[in-house]
Design a protein around this motif. Structure first.
Motif, PDB file in Angstrom:
ATOM      1  N   ALA A  85       0.862  -1.197   0.000  1.00  0.00           N
ATOM      2  CA  ALA A  85       0.000   0.000   0.000  1.00  0.00           C
ATOM      3  C   ALA A  85       0.885   1.228   0.000  1.00  0.00           C
ATOM      4  CB  ALA A  85      -0.878  -0.007   1.250  1.00  0.00           C
ATOM      5  N   ARG A  86       0.278   2.346  -0.350  1.00  0.00           N
ATOM      6  CA  ARG A  86       0.961   3.632  -0.178  1.00  0.00           C
ATOM      7  C   ARG A  86       0.266   4.290   1.018  1.00  0.00           C
ATOM      8  NH1 ARG A  86       4.074   3.932  -4.674  1.00  0.00           N
ATOM      9  NH2 ARG A  86       3.217   3.139  -6.628  1.00  0.00           N
ATOM     10  N   CYS A  87       1.027   4.642   2.034  1.00  0.00           N
ATOM     11  CA  CYS A  87       0.432   5.046   3.303  1.00  0.00           C
ATOM     12  C   CYS A  87       0.641   6.549   3.555  1.00  0.00           C
ATOM     13  CB  CYS A  87       1.055   4.214   4.424  1.00  0.00           C
ATOM     14  SG  CYS A  87       0.444   4.638   6.042  1.00  0.00           S
ATOM     15  N   GLY A 138      13.157  -2.323  -3.595  1.00  0.00           N
ATOM     16  CA  GLY A 138      12.167  -3.042  -4.404  1.00  0.00           C
ATOM     17  C   GLY A 138      11.331  -2.064  -5.196  1.00  0.00           C
ATOM     18  N   THR A 139      11.666  -1.875  -6.440  1.00  0.00           N
ATOM     19  CA  THR A 139      10.879  -1.014  -7.335  1.00  0.00           C
ATOM     20  C   THR A 139      11.278  -1.295  -8.778  1.00  0.00           C
ATOM     21  OG1 THR A 139      10.485   1.250  -8.118  1.00  0.00           O
ATOM     22  CG2 THR A 139      12.544   0.906  -6.913  1.00  0.00           C
ATOM     23  N   ILE A 140      10.298  -1.282  -9.668  1.00  0.00           N
ATOM     24  CA  ILE A 140      10.636  -1.487 -11.082  1.00  0.00           C
ATOM     25  C   ILE A 140      11.331  -0.258 -11.668  1.00  0.00           C
ATOM     26  CG2 ILE A 140       8.738  -3.118 -11.477  1.00  0.00           C
ATOM     27  CD1 ILE A 140       7.340  -0.790 -13.086  1.00  0.00           C
ATOM     28  N   ASP A 141      11.273   0.868 -10.964  1.00  0.00           N
ATOM     29  CA  ASP A 141      11.735   2.144 -11.549  1.00  0.00           C
ATOM     30  C   ASP A 141      13.251   2.338 -11.540  1.00  0.00           C
ATOM     31  OD1 ASP A 141       9.036   2.696 -11.777  1.00  0.00           O
ATOM     32  OD2 ASP A 141       8.964   3.937  -9.978  1.00  0.00           O
ATOM     33  N   LEU A 142      13.979   1.587 -10.747  1.00  0.00           N
ATOM     34  CA  LEU A 142      15.443   1.739 -10.571  1.00  0.00           C
ATOM     35  C   LEU A 142      15.817   3.159 -10.107  1.00  0.00           C
ATOM     36  CD1 LEU A 142      18.093  -0.064 -11.041  1.00  0.00           C
ATOM     37  CD2 LEU A 142      18.405   1.213 -13.137  1.00  0.00           C
ATOM     38  N   VAL A 182       6.296   3.852 -21.364  1.00  0.00           N
ATOM     39  CA  VAL A 182       6.643   2.865 -20.324  1.00  0.00           C
ATOM     40  C   VAL A 182       6.661   3.549 -18.962  1.00  0.00           C
ATOM     41  CG1 VAL A 182       7.981   1.370 -21.869  1.00  0.00           C
ATOM     42  CG2 VAL A 182       9.147   3.227 -20.668  1.00  0.00           C
ATOM     43  N   MET A 183       6.580   2.727 -17.901  1.00  0.00           N
ATOM     44  CA  MET A 183       6.541   3.269 -16.536  1.00  0.00           C
ATOM     45  C   MET A 183       7.904   3.788 -16.091  1.00  0.00           C
ATOM     46  SD  MET A 183       4.115   0.984 -14.113  1.00  0.00           S
ATOM     47  CE  MET A 183       2.385   1.404 -13.938  1.00  0.00           C
ATOM     48  N   GLY A 184       7.947   4.268 -14.864  1.00  0.00           N
ATOM     49  CA  GLY A 184       9.215   4.747 -14.312  1.00  0.00           C
ATOM     50  C   GLY A 184       9.063   5.970 -13.437  1.00  0.00           C
ATOM     51  N   ARG A 185       7.810   6.355 -13.213  1.00  0.00           N
ATOM     52  CA  ARG A 185       7.520   7.577 -12.449  1.00  0.00           C
ATOM     53  C   ARG A 185       8.314   8.746 -13.032  1.00  0.00           C
ATOM     54  NH1 ARG A 185       4.927   7.838  -7.600  1.00  0.00           N
ATOM     55  NH2 ARG A 185       5.194   5.623  -7.229  1.00  0.00           N
ATOM     56  N   LYS A 186       9.230   9.380 -12.256  1.00  0.00           N
ATOM     57  CA  LYS A 186       9.955  10.535 -12.820  1.00  0.00           C
ATOM     58  C   LYS A 186      11.262  10.109 -13.473  1.00  0.00           C
ATOM     59  CE  LYS A 186       8.082  13.847  -9.589  1.00  0.00           C
ATOM     60  NZ  LYS A 186       8.197  14.206  -8.188  1.00  0.00           N
ATOM     61  N   ALA A 236       8.966   7.996 -21.808  1.00  0.00           N
ATOM     62  CA  ALA A 236       8.897   7.664 -20.378  1.00  0.00           C
ATOM     63  C   ALA A 236       7.647   8.282 -19.759  1.00  0.00           C
ATOM     64  CB  ALA A 236      10.146   8.194 -19.679  1.00  0.00           C
ATOM     65  N   GLU A 237       7.101   7.563 -18.789  1.00  0.00           N
ATOM     66  CA  GLU A 237       5.910   8.036 -18.062  1.00  0.00           C
ATOM     67  C   GLU A 237       6.109   9.457 -17.515  1.00  0.00           C
ATOM     68  OE1 GLU A 237       5.446   5.839 -14.424  1.00  0.00           O
ATOM     69  OE2 GLU A 237       3.416   6.549 -14.128  1.00  0.00           O
ATOM     70  N   GLY A 238       7.326   9.748 -17.092  1.00  0.00           N
ATOM     71  CA  GLY A 238       7.623  11.066 -16.517  1.00  0.00           C
ATOM     72  C   GLY A 238       7.435  12.199 -17.505  1.00  0.00           C
ATOM     73  N   GLY A 263       1.591   0.463 -19.193  1.00  0.00           N
ATOM     74  CA  GLY A 263       0.959   0.481 -17.870  1.00  0.00           C
ATOM     75  C   GLY A 263       1.321  -0.686 -16.963  1.00  0.00           C
ATOM     76  N   TYR A 264       0.340  -1.129 -16.181  1.00  0.00           N
ATOM     77  CA  TYR A 264       0.605  -2.078 -15.082  1.00  0.00           C
ATOM     78  C   TYR A 264       1.071  -3.453 -15.534  1.00  0.00           C
ATOM     79  CZ  TYR A 264      -1.355   1.524 -12.187  1.00  0.00           C
ATOM     80  OH  TYR A 264      -1.557   2.718 -11.557  1.00  0.00           O
ATOM     81  N   ILE A 265       0.890  -3.762 -16.815  1.00  0.00           N
ATOM     82  CA  ILE A 265       1.363  -5.063 -17.316  1.00  0.00           C
ATOM     83  C   ILE A 265       2.830  -5.251 -16.954  1.00  0.00           C
ATOM     84  CG2 ILE A 265       1.943  -6.315 -19.465  1.00  0.00           C
ATOM     85  CD1 ILE A 265      -0.674  -5.108 -20.608  1.00  0.00           C
ATOM     86  N   GLN A 266       3.604  -4.125 -17.024  1.00  0.00           N
ATOM     87  CA  GLN A 266       5.048  -4.255 -16.771  1.00  0.00           C
ATOM     88  C   GLN A 266       5.383  -4.388 -15.287  1.00  0.00           C
ATOM     89  OE1 GLN A 266       6.852  -0.410 -18.455  1.00  0.00           O
ATOM     90  NE2 GLN A 266       4.657  -0.004 -18.303  1.00  0.00           N
ATOM     91  N   ARG A 267       4.387  -4.275 -14.402  1.00  0.00           N
ATOM     92  CA  ARG A 267       4.688  -4.411 -12.977  1.00  0.00           C
ATOM     93  C   ARG A 267       4.397  -5.825 -12.452  1.00  0.00           C
ATOM     94  NH1 ARG A 267       2.654   0.512  -9.356  1.00  0.00           N
ATOM     95  NH2 ARG A 267       1.141  -0.976  -8.555  1.00  0.00           N
ATOM     96  N   GLY A 268       3.685  -6.625 -13.264  1.00  0.00           N
ATOM     97  CA  GLY A 268       3.330  -7.966 -12.792  1.00  0.00           C
ATOM     98  C   GLY A 268       4.146  -9.044 -13.480  1.00  0.00           C
TER      99      GLY A 268
HETATM  100  O1  F6P Z   1       6.919   2.902  -8.605  1.00  0.00           O
HETATM  101  C1  F6P Z   1       6.418   1.943  -9.460  1.00  0.00           C
HETATM  102  C2  F6P Z   1       5.342   2.500 -10.322  1.00  0.00           C
HETATM  103  O2  F6P Z   1       4.811   1.481 -11.128  1.00  0.00           O
HETATM  104  C3  F6P Z   1       5.743   3.706 -11.174  1.00  0.00           C
HETATM  105  O3  F6P Z   1       6.442   3.324 -12.338  1.00  0.00           O
HETATM  106  C4  F6P Z   1       4.417   4.352 -11.442  1.00  0.00           C
HETATM  107  O4  F6P Z   1       4.574   5.732 -11.689  1.00  0.00           O
HETATM  108  C5  F6P Z   1       3.702   4.118 -10.151  1.00  0.00           C
HETATM  109  O5  F6P Z   1       4.292   3.010  -9.532  1.00  0.00           O
HETATM  110  C6  F6P Z   1       2.210   3.871 -10.270  1.00  0.00           C
HETATM  111  O6  F6P Z   1       1.698   3.804  -8.988  1.00  0.00           O
HETATM  112  P1  F6P Z   1       0.250   3.320  -8.587  1.00  0.00           P
HETATM  113  O7  F6P Z   1       0.270   1.819  -8.509  1.00  0.00           O
HETATM  114  O8  F6P Z   1       0.002   3.931  -7.249  1.00  0.00           O
HETATM  115  O9  F6P Z   1      -0.677   3.801  -9.666  1.00  0.00           O
END
Ligand code: F6P
Length: 334
Positions: A85-87, A138-142, A182-186, A236-238, A263-268
């Protein structure tokens, strides 16, 4: 190092119970890290409490006793068996103080936090309140500065790369331009690696993008004139705005242009071998650190070696993309 070995080396901590949680965006390999923590703790005669849903579960005292068997048959699975979770409460002093108090009340001598940058900041805040924490990246973003590897990055890259190959097939058949986000936040690490791996014509990453869209349009138009039929842009998502960009490129060049947001496909998905092994090592190392008396550390992989450093020092560091990779990409994107 077992507790006995640590003792023989003259370094041992008087810890009996540790806890582990996963926090922030999940990442393939987190389960392998949990397994590494739990099993290494068991070998050292420690009790382990799993905390469900990250810091949210900590504040709700949502604990589960874990042993070697609780981590059977999980290493090959993506996601996290402890949930995440994000708290928001951990952003405030009151929430952090309450979380530290809960750790103390439950006699938790060390907390292993598996997560990304935001989770590390929560861990540092707990350390400031007297808790003993060890971070596992632990994060896909490095996007954690102190380490060259984070759990899940490798799997996310391979998943994204495969998706981009598929988009390329259909783009080639239709002679289109494709913008793939692709994902990666910033951070632009996933975009840069995939840009190279997928042979993209353009790679747009927040760390290096100058927002000169006309320059991109001009390059695509030139490639089109030179007979190029397929144009792949990794965004990049950023930077975002892939749909808007596609529209503008189509209007300006006359090339049919589509945007795909992976999107989320790359996180699973099932973690790669590298993510399973590195996560196992890092989880195990986190417990070694606690057993040998380490306090408020983060596990890192630097210059080809697993190591650790002070969490306060680690969070002062700034991350950039690998500039040598960027420079090479400048030669290859044509
Ligand atoms: O930090 C991992 C990540 O997948 C980022 O690449 C993305 O910006 C973010 O989480 C998405 O977060 P949430 O699951 O809260 O939408």
């Amino acid at each position: 190092m077992t507790r006995r070995m640590a003792f023989l080396k003259g370094k041992t901590a008087d810890i009996k119970t540790i806890a582990v949680l996963t926090s922030g965006g999940d990442a393939p390999g987190m389960n392998a890290a949990i397994r590494g923590v739990v099993r290494t703790a068991v070998v050292n005669g420690l009790k382990v409490k799993g905390i469900r849903r990250g810091y949210t579960g900590l504040l709700e005292e949502d604990f589960v006793d874990m042993d070697a068997r609780s981590t059977s048959d999980i290493i090959q699975h993506g996601g996290t068996i402890l949930y995440t979770a994000r708290c928001a409460e951990m952003m405030h002093d009151e929430g952090v103080a309450r979380a530290a108090e809960i750790l103390k009340k439950n006699n938790i001598d060390g907390l292993v936090v598996i997560g990304g940058d935001g989770s590390y900041r929560g861990a540092r805040a707990l350390a400031e309140k007297g808790a003993n924490v060890v971070g596992v990246p632990g994060t896909i973003d490095l996007d954690i500065a102190c380490t060259d590897y984070t759990i899940g990055f490798d799997t996310a890259l391979n998943t994204a790369m495969e998706c981009i190959d598929r988009v390329r097939d259909t783009s080639a058949s239709h002679e289109r331009c494709s913008i793939i986000e692709v994902m990666g936040r910033k951070a632009g690490h996933i975009a840069l690696w995939c840009g190279i791996a997928n042979g993209a014509e353009e790679i747009l990453i927040p760390e290096r993008y100058d927002y000169e869209e006309q320059a991109i349009i001009d390059r695509i138009a030139l490639r089109k004139r030179l007979g190029k039929r397929l144009h792949i842009i990794i965004n990049a998502e950023g930077i975002g705005d892939s749909n808007g960009m596609a529209k503008r490129i189509e209007e300006a060049t006359g090339l049919e242009t589509r945007a795909t947001i992976i999107g989320y496909i790359q996180r699973g998905g099932s973690p790669t071998c590298r993510d399973r092994v590195f996560a196992s090592v890092m989880g195990s190392k986190a417990v070694d650190i606690l057993v040998s008396g380490g306090k408020n550390r983060v596990v890192c992989y630097r210059e080809g070696k697993f190591t650790d450093m002070d969490i306060f020092e680690a969070l002062e560091m700034q991350k950039d993309i690998d500039n040598s990779l960027w420079e090479i990409s400048r030669k290859l994107c044509r």
